[in-house]
Design a protein around this motif. Structure first.
Motif, PDB file in Angstrom:
ATOM      1  N   PRO A  99     -33.190 -27.882 -32.631  1.00 20.17           N
ATOM      2  CA  PRO A  99     -32.354 -28.801 -32.372  1.00 20.17           C
ATOM      3  C   PRO A  99     -31.492 -29.081 -31.159  1.00 20.17           C
ATOM      4  CG  PRO A  99     -31.311 -27.072 -33.647  1.00 20.17           C
ATOM      5  CD  PRO A  99     -32.803 -26.652 -33.485  1.00 20.17           C
ATOM      6  N   ASP A 100     -31.673 -28.145 -30.259  1.00 17.62           N
ATOM      7  CA  ASP A 100     -31.194 -28.344 -28.714  1.00 17.62           C
ATOM      8  C   ASP A 100     -32.023 -28.876 -27.727  1.00 17.62           C
ATOM      9  OD1 ASP A 100     -28.553 -27.328 -29.792  1.00 17.62           O
ATOM     10  OD2 ASP A 100     -29.218 -25.320 -29.648  1.00 17.62           O
ATOM     11  N   LYS A 101     -33.361 -28.871 -28.413  1.00 20.27           N
ATOM     12  CA  LYS A 101     -34.329 -29.527 -27.412  1.00 20.27           C
ATOM     13  C   LYS A 101     -33.788 -30.988 -26.926  1.00 20.27           C
ATOM     14  CE  LYS A 101     -38.827 -31.230 -26.444  1.00 20.27           C
ATOM     15  NZ  LYS A 101     -38.431 -31.772 -25.278  1.00 20.27           N
ATOM     16  N   LYS A 102     -33.813 -30.982 -25.573  1.00 18.28           N
ATOM     17  CA  LYS A 102     -33.437 -32.305 -24.957  1.00 18.28           C
ATOM     18  C   LYS A 102     -34.955 -33.295 -24.855  1.00 18.28           C
ATOM     19  CE  LYS A 102     -29.606 -30.522 -22.905  1.00 18.28           C
ATOM     20  NZ  LYS A 102     -28.842 -30.125 -22.023  1.00 18.28           N
ATOM     21  N   ALA A 103     -34.703 -34.535 -25.254  1.00 15.28           N
ATOM     22  CA  ALA A 103     -35.772 -35.404 -25.367  1.00 15.28           C
ATOM     23  C   ALA A 103     -36.152 -36.143 -23.958  1.00 15.28           C
ATOM     24  CB  ALA A 103     -35.403 -36.719 -26.060  1.00 15.28           C
ATOM     25  N   PHE A 104     -36.713 -35.125 -23.223  1.00 17.16           N
ATOM     26  CA  PHE A 104     -37.229 -35.588 -21.949  1.00 17.16           C
ATOM     27  C   PHE A 104     -38.467 -34.707 -21.398  1.00 17.16           C
ATOM     28  CE2 PHE A 104     -35.018 -31.913 -20.304  1.00 17.16           C
ATOM     29  CZ  PHE A 104     -35.545 -31.811 -19.192  1.00 17.16           C
ATOM     30  N   ALA A 105     -39.184 -35.184 -20.484  1.00 16.90           N
ATOM     31  CA  ALA A 105     -40.486 -34.148 -19.877  1.00 16.90           C
ATOM     32  C   ALA A 105     -40.263 -34.714 -18.500  1.00 16.90           C
ATOM     33  CB  ALA A 105     -41.571 -34.581 -20.784  1.00 16.90           C
ATOM     34  N   ILE A 106     -41.350 -33.952 -17.705  1.00 13.45           N
ATOM     35  CA  ILE A 106     -41.702 -34.360 -16.466  1.00 13.45           C
ATOM     36  C   ILE A 106     -43.039 -34.649 -16.428  1.00 13.45           C
ATOM     37  CG2 ILE A 106     -42.105 -33.055 -14.053  1.00 13.45           C
ATOM     38  CD1 ILE A 106     -38.989 -33.151 -15.243  1.00 13.45           C
ATOM     39  N   ASP A 107     -43.401 -35.903 -15.722  1.00  8.09           N
ATOM     40  CA  ASP A 107     -44.855 -36.498 -15.664  1.00  8.09           C
ATOM     41  C   ASP A 107     -45.604 -35.689 -14.588  1.00  8.09           C
ATOM     42  OD1 ASP A 107     -44.085 -38.012 -13.429  1.00  8.09           O
ATOM     43  OD2 ASP A 107     -44.473 -39.658 -14.522  1.00  8.09           O
ATOM     44  N   PRO A 108     -46.747 -35.966 -14.285  1.00  6.32           N
ATOM     45  CA  PRO A 108     -47.658 -35.392 -13.398  1.00  6.32           C
ATOM     46  C   PRO A 108     -47.254 -35.736 -11.859  1.00  6.32           C
ATOM     47  CG  PRO A 108     -48.973 -36.478 -14.921  1.00  6.32           C
ATOM     48  CD  PRO A 108     -47.553 -36.921 -15.313  1.00  6.32           C
ATOM     49  N   ASN A 109     -46.338 -36.700 -11.758  1.00 10.21           N
ATOM     50  CA  ASN A 109     -45.830 -37.190 -10.452  1.00 10.21           C
ATOM     51  C   ASN A 109     -44.356 -36.657 -10.166  1.00 10.21           C
ATOM     52  OD1 ASN A 109     -47.989 -38.687  -9.492  1.00 10.21           O
ATOM     53  ND2 ASN A 109     -47.540 -40.100 -10.877  1.00 10.21           N
ATOM     54  N   TYR A 110     -44.058 -35.662 -11.137  1.00 11.33           N
ATOM     55  CA  TYR A 110     -42.804 -34.915 -10.996  1.00 11.33           C
ATOM     56  C   TYR A 110     -41.541 -35.884 -11.231  1.00 11.33           C
ATOM     57  CZ  TYR A 110     -45.081 -30.993  -9.726  1.00 11.33           C
ATOM     58  OH  TYR A 110     -46.067 -29.618  -9.764  1.00 11.33           O
ATOM     59  N   LYS A 111     -41.776 -36.964 -12.034  1.00 11.21           N
ATOM     60  CA  LYS A 111     -40.696 -37.673 -12.345  1.00 11.21           C
ATOM     61  C   LYS A 111     -40.182 -37.650 -14.089  1.00 11.21           C
ATOM     62  CE  LYS A 111     -42.125 -41.618  -9.799  1.00 11.21           C
ATOM     63  NZ  LYS A 111     -43.093 -42.852  -9.313  1.00 11.21           N
ATOM     64  N   VAL A 112     -38.920 -38.055 -13.940  1.00  2.13           N
ATOM     65  CA  VAL A 112     -38.304 -37.517 -15.514  1.00  2.13           C
ATOM     66  C   VAL A 112     -38.745 -38.902 -16.279  1.00  2.13           C
ATOM     67  CG1 VAL A 112     -36.384 -37.063 -16.767  1.00  2.13           C
ATOM     68  CG2 VAL A 112     -36.536 -36.176 -14.394  1.00  2.13           C
ATOM     69  N   VAL A 113     -39.054 -38.396 -17.548  1.00  3.80           N
ATOM     70  CA  VAL A 113     -39.595 -39.491 -18.646  1.00  3.80           C
ATOM     71  C   VAL A 113     -38.680 -39.014 -19.742  1.00  3.80           C
ATOM     72  CG1 VAL A 113     -41.422 -40.343 -20.118  1.00  3.80           C
ATOM     73  CG2 VAL A 113     -42.122 -39.611 -17.812  1.00  3.80           C
ATOM     74  N   GLY A 114     -38.278 -40.185 -20.496  1.00  2.00           N
ATOM     75  CA  GLY A 114     -37.250 -39.865 -21.651  1.00  2.00           C
ATOM     76  C   GLY A 114     -35.643 -40.039 -21.348  1.00  2.00           C
ATOM     77  N   ASP A 115     -35.083 -39.476 -21.968  1.00  2.00           N
ATOM     78  CA  ASP A 115     -33.630 -39.362 -22.014  1.00  2.00           C
ATOM     79  C   ASP A 115     -33.268 -38.002 -21.450  1.00  2.00           C
ATOM     80  OD1 ASP A 115     -30.990 -39.687 -22.261  1.00  2.00           O
ATOM     81  OD2 ASP A 115     -30.816 -39.564 -24.321  1.00  2.00           O
ATOM     82  N   ALA A 116     -32.722 -38.086 -20.114  1.00  2.00           N
ATOM     83  CA  ALA A 116     -32.412 -37.083 -19.468  1.00  2.00           C
ATOM     84  C   ALA A 116     -30.901 -37.193 -18.884  1.00  2.00           C
ATOM     85  CB  ALA A 116     -33.188 -36.844 -18.100  1.00  2.00           C
ATOM     86  N   GLY A 117     -30.050 -37.963 -19.790  1.00  3.24           N
ATOM     87  CA  GLY A 117     -28.668 -38.357 -19.438  1.00  3.24           C
ATOM     88  C   GLY A 117     -27.720 -37.137 -19.560  1.00  3.24           C
ATOM     89  N   ASP A 118     -28.082 -36.146 -20.430  1.00  2.00           N
ATOM     90  CA  ASP A 118     -27.274 -34.962 -20.494  1.00  2.00           C
ATOM     91  C   ASP A 118     -27.859 -33.683 -19.976  1.00  2.00           C
ATOM     92  OD1 ASP A 118     -28.978 -34.699 -22.525  1.00  2.00           O
ATOM     93  OD2 ASP A 118     -27.822 -34.067 -23.798  1.00  2.00           O
ATOM     94  N   VAL A 119     -29.147 -34.070 -19.117  1.00  2.53           N
ATOM     95  CA  VAL A 119     -29.806 -32.528 -18.493  1.00  2.53           C
ATOM     96  C   VAL A 119     -29.254 -32.200 -17.133  1.00  2.53           C
ATOM     97  CG1 VAL A 119     -32.021 -31.793 -17.805  1.00  2.53           C
ATOM     98  CG2 VAL A 119     -31.754 -33.409 -19.735  1.00  2.53           C
ATOM     99  N   SER A 120     -28.809 -31.148 -16.582  1.00  2.00           N
ATOM    100  CA  SER A 120     -28.401 -30.577 -15.694  1.00  2.00           C
ATOM    101  C   SER A 120     -29.627 -30.644 -14.652  1.00  2.00           C
ATOM    102  CB  SER A 120     -27.810 -29.195 -15.914  1.00  2.00           C
ATOM    103  OG  SER A 120     -28.739 -28.305 -15.925  1.00  2.00           O
ATOM    104  N   ASP A 121     -28.972 -30.639 -13.343  1.00  2.21           N
ATOM    105  CA  ASP A 121     -30.053 -30.465 -12.219  1.00  2.21           C
ATOM    106  C   ASP A 121     -30.812 -29.232 -12.335  1.00  2.21           C
ATOM    107  OD1 ASP A 121     -29.003 -32.751 -11.305  1.00  2.21           O
ATOM    108  OD2 ASP A 121     -27.675 -32.213  -9.593  1.00  2.21           O
ATOM    109  N   GLU A 122     -30.216 -28.054 -12.669  1.00  2.33           N
ATOM    110  CA  GLU A 122     -30.917 -26.807 -12.922  1.00  2.33           C
ATOM    111  C   GLU A 122     -31.919 -27.014 -13.899  1.00  2.33           C
ATOM    112  OE1 GLU A 122     -29.685 -22.337 -14.582  1.00  2.33           O
ATOM    113  OE2 GLU A 122     -28.199 -23.380 -13.688  1.00  2.33           O
ATOM    114  N   GLU A 123     -31.511 -27.733 -15.057  1.00  2.00           N
ATOM    115  CA  GLU A 123     -32.708 -27.866 -16.195  1.00  2.00           C
ATOM    116  C   GLU A 123     -33.913 -28.480 -15.575  1.00  2.00           C
ATOM    117  OE1 GLU A 123     -30.634 -28.027 -20.567  1.00  2.00           O
ATOM    118  OE2 GLU A 123     -29.466 -29.434 -18.975  1.00  2.00           O
ATOM    119  N   LEU A 124     -33.365 -29.635 -14.809  1.00  2.00           N
ATOM    120  CA  LEU A 124     -34.628 -30.670 -14.155  1.00  2.00           C
ATOM    121  C   LEU A 124     -35.161 -29.751 -13.327  1.00  2.00           C
ATOM    122  CD1 LEU A 124     -32.646 -33.814 -13.637  1.00  2.00           C
ATOM    123  CD2 LEU A 124     -34.499 -33.665 -15.290  1.00  2.00           C
TER     124      LEU A 124
END
Length: 173
Positions: free
Chosen positions: A112-137
């Motif tokens: 339930p704590d999984k955040k709905a984002f991913a990193i694509d092959p170009n290292y871009k964030v895909v999805g909802d990364a609004g509450d994702v910290s710089d460290e998590e990214l």
């Protein structure tokens, strides 16, 4: 578009035959079948197909890799974004392997704590990364690189030295 639809039809039929054989052999009830890809299917044709009459409403403007789990112990349809690094932890969760030594680099979609984002092959964030910290990214980008090297270098099987050395040297595809 015709080639893509032909391939999708062939793949659907082949998976259907495979599942039917598992049923006939009596092992489907004790088998979880995972279908995924190593990349999305349209590559450079995506943007062109999105603009055609045949492609509108069928072809997404986003690049996604399929993940279908047949006979999963948890019935669901996950509509949020997940990354390739989340597949392994999700499979461990579905199989009840909570005490397995290595749980992978991502998060299970059952967490339930999984955040709905991913990193694509170009290292871009895909999805909802609004509450994702710089460290998590940063971790997610590093995890994508490691995951890609595991796949490309076949670390779980035999290694392809030339690909591994190039991937390790550049850090990218």
């Amino acid at each position: 578009m015709n080639d893509y639809m032909t391939m999708a039809n062939y793949t659907d039929r082949a998976i259907g035959l495979f599942i039917e054989r598992l049923k006939q052999s009596g092992i489907l009830n004790n088998t979880m079948v995972v279908v995924t890809g190593d990349h999305e299917g349209l590559a450079d044709a995506r943007s062109m197909l999105c603009d055609t009459k045949a492609g509108k409403g069928i072809v997404s403007d986003q690049q996604f890799t399929p993940l279908i789990i047949i006979n999963s112990p948890v019935g669901m349809r996950y509509e949020k974004v997940m990354g390739q690094v989340d597949i392994y932890p999700t499979l461990l969760s579905l199989l009840g392997l909570d005490n397995y030594a290595w749980k992978g680099l991502g998060r299970s979609i059952l967490d339930p704590d999984k955040k709905a984002f991913a990193i694509d092959p170009n290292y871009k964030v895909v999805g909802d990364a609004g509450d994702v910290s710089d460290e998590e990214l940063r971790f997610a980008k590093d995890a994508w690189t490691v995951s890609d090297m595991i796949i490309r270098c076949d670390y779980l099987g035999r290694m392809n030295e030339a690909v591994c050395q190039k991937s390790a040297f550049t850090g990218r595809r």
